[in-house]
Scaffold this motif. Structure first.
Motif, PDB file in Angstrom:
ATOM      1  N   GLN A  73       0.828  -1.209   0.000  1.00  0.00           N
ATOM      2  CA  GLN A  73       0.000   0.000   0.000  1.00  0.00           C
ATOM      3  C   GLN A  73       0.864   1.263   0.000  1.00  0.00           C
ATOM      4  O   GLN A  73       0.536   2.254  -0.663  1.00  0.00           O
ATOM      5  CB  GLN A  73      -0.930   0.035   1.224  1.00  0.00           C
ATOM      6  N   ALA A 203      -6.532  -0.586   4.329  1.00  0.00           N
ATOM      7  CA  ALA A 203      -5.506  -0.231   3.352  1.00  0.00           C
ATOM      8  C   ALA A 203      -5.803   1.093   2.654  1.00  0.00           C
ATOM      9  O   ALA A 203      -4.880   1.845   2.327  1.00  0.00           O
ATOM     10  CB  ALA A 203      -5.369  -1.345   2.314  1.00  0.00           C
ATOM     11  N   GLY A 233      -1.675  -3.684  -4.454  1.00  0.00           N
ATOM     12  CA  GLY A 233      -2.243  -3.560  -3.115  1.00  0.00           C
ATOM     13  C   GLY A 233      -3.093  -4.750  -2.706  1.00  0.00           C
ATOM     14  O   GLY A 233      -2.929  -5.289  -1.607  1.00  0.00           O
TER      15      GLY A 233
END
Length: 450
Positions: A73, A203, A233
């Motif tokens: 992330q 996230a 991600g």
């Protein structure tokens, strides 16, 4: 990233610009760590520690693997700012993958400056889990793309992985939506004797998406996560799960296809490079257009699953509203593949051709370049399809002549939202921090662009 470097003095604060990942704690099924950006990067982070919740214990997963979800992330944000990232330890295979993903993103976006990854140890963990396993996982929502990937790989009996934290947020207001998604995916899996896995993470909420959009929206078609971050991600979030469940292969379904020339955060030259010890990722079905994916689903429906449900709605996740652009587009696609949309979760009004044409002509939906490609894909199939009603014939004739380029909103968002972004982009960090509560109240506006 641009380079892997051993951190010489871990107690010394890193120079600006940089991001330091704090001690990574794994307790039961929960992963948590602090994220500390240097002064010039604070505006891109909300101050929340990174968290992820799995449905399997992760305490025995090596620290080098546990670092992957947060790095997946943070690194794209760092690359955009030309910042270095500091972490105690990381899987060496994943660190190499980060460098390859960074190179891909730099080739797509002029704002990607890159940076170095510093660690006290680039580890090569020995895993009892994952080693020699042939088990697979599939990121799954029940939409066209992930259902097509299931159909293609059903003989592998993949574990269906659903993630909360992007389209379904971790806000308590989305609890019921998440429960419904879990129930729907679980029912799909139970009917086919499959395992499921559910991941929840902040996230996205740990990143300040309004500020990221303020700085970089002019470079991307859509939002930060969709355009830059979601391939790396979402796959990175799966790393502890893959180690704990012994998943050696991960599939993520393609959104676009060969010939669609768009910058997008999930592509073969990103997803196929994401890997860590014991697991490799695969961008699936990129060789098929969306209509061809529906064709694959239609073949499966006719032979094995006559009432297969699909869920593609842009408005709600528990079922299909039948009135948003994506519902209309999917219903038309199903019809062109010889299926009745009402057999697969769409109300009859999803094939209201007059409403579809009016909505497209009147600009009722914010459409990007990807929707233009998808309607063009549908138009190509219209050439091969005999209309079954006067309304369908009239719509097909209109679509064959429609200026699809004119349907695209070049800005991607209303003028008022662009003004907010411009203001934030030019606001000093100290002032921005004081007005943040007002800005935060407007965040709901941006959810669709994340």
């Amino acid at each position: 990233m641009s380079g892997q470097r051993t951190e010489p003095a871990p107690e010394t604060p890193p120079p600006d610009p940089a991001v330091r990942i704090g001690r990574i704690a794994a307790e039961g099924t929960t992963l948590e760590c602090s994220v500390t950006p240097s002064a010039s990067l604070r505006r891109f982070f909300t101050g929340e520690p990174f968290r992820a919740e799995y449905d399997v214990p992760i305490e025995s997963v090596p620290d080098a693997i546990l670092a992957i979800p947060v790095l997946a992330q943070v690194c794209p944000v760092a690359w955009a700012a030309g910042a270095d990232v500091y972490v105690a330890t990381v899987d060496r295979t994943f660190a190499t993958a980060l460098g390859e993903v960074e190179a891909t993103l730099a080739s797509l976006y002029p704002f990607i400056e890159g940076g170095d990854l510093y660690a006290r140890a680039f580890a090569e963990p020995t895993l009892e889990v994952g080693r020699g396993s042939t088990d697979t996982g599939l990121l799954f929502t029940g939409g066209v793309d992930s259902t097509c990937s299931y159909v293609r790989h059903r003989e592998e009996e993949p574990t269906l992985i659903s993630i909360r934290g992007w389209t379904v947020t971790t806000d308590s207001s989305d609890d019921e939506t998440w429960d419904r998604l879990r129930s729907r995916v679980s029912a799909f899996a139970d009917e086919r004797g499959l395992e499921t896995a559910f991941v929840e993470s902040n996230a996205l909420s740990m990143l300040d998406h309004p500020m990221l959009l303020a700085h970089f929206k002019r470079y991307v078609d859509g939002g930060w996560y969709s355009s830059v971050g979601h391939g790396l991600g979402l796959l990175g979030l799966c790393a502890p799960l893959a180690a704990a469940r012994e998943l050696s292969e991960l599939y993520v379904a393609a959104t676009h296809w060969e010939g669609v020339d768009l910058e997008w955060g999930s592509r073969p030259d990103i997803d196929d490079r994401v890997r860590w010890t014991g697991t490799r990722s695969h961008h699936d079905a990129y060789e098929l257009t969306r209509q061809e994916r529906i064709d694959r689903i239609a073949d499966y429906v006719r032979t094995e699953a006559p009432e297969l449900p699909l869920q593609t709605c842009n408005v709600r996740i528990e079922d299909n509203c039948g009135r948003c652009e994506k519902c209309y587009r999917t219903a038309v696609g199903l019809r062109l593949s010889g299926l009745d949309p009402t057999d697969h979760g769409y109300p009859r009004e999803a094939l209201d051709y007059d409403a579809i044409q009016r909505g497209l002509e009147n600009g009722d939906w914010i459409l990007g370049e990807d929707e233009r490609y998808m309607w063009a894909d549908i138009r190509d199939r219209v050439h091969e399809t005999d209309p079954q009603s006067p309304a369908e014939r009239a719509f097909f004739e209109w679509l064959l002549e429609a200026d699809l380029d004119g349907l695209v909103d070049e800005s991607g968002s209303p003028l008022s939202h662009r003004a907010l972004r411009a203001g934030a982009r030019n606001t000093p960090t100290g002032v921005y921090t004081r007005i943040y509560p007002v800005w935060d109240a407007a965040k709901g506006v941006y959810r669709r662009f994340a």
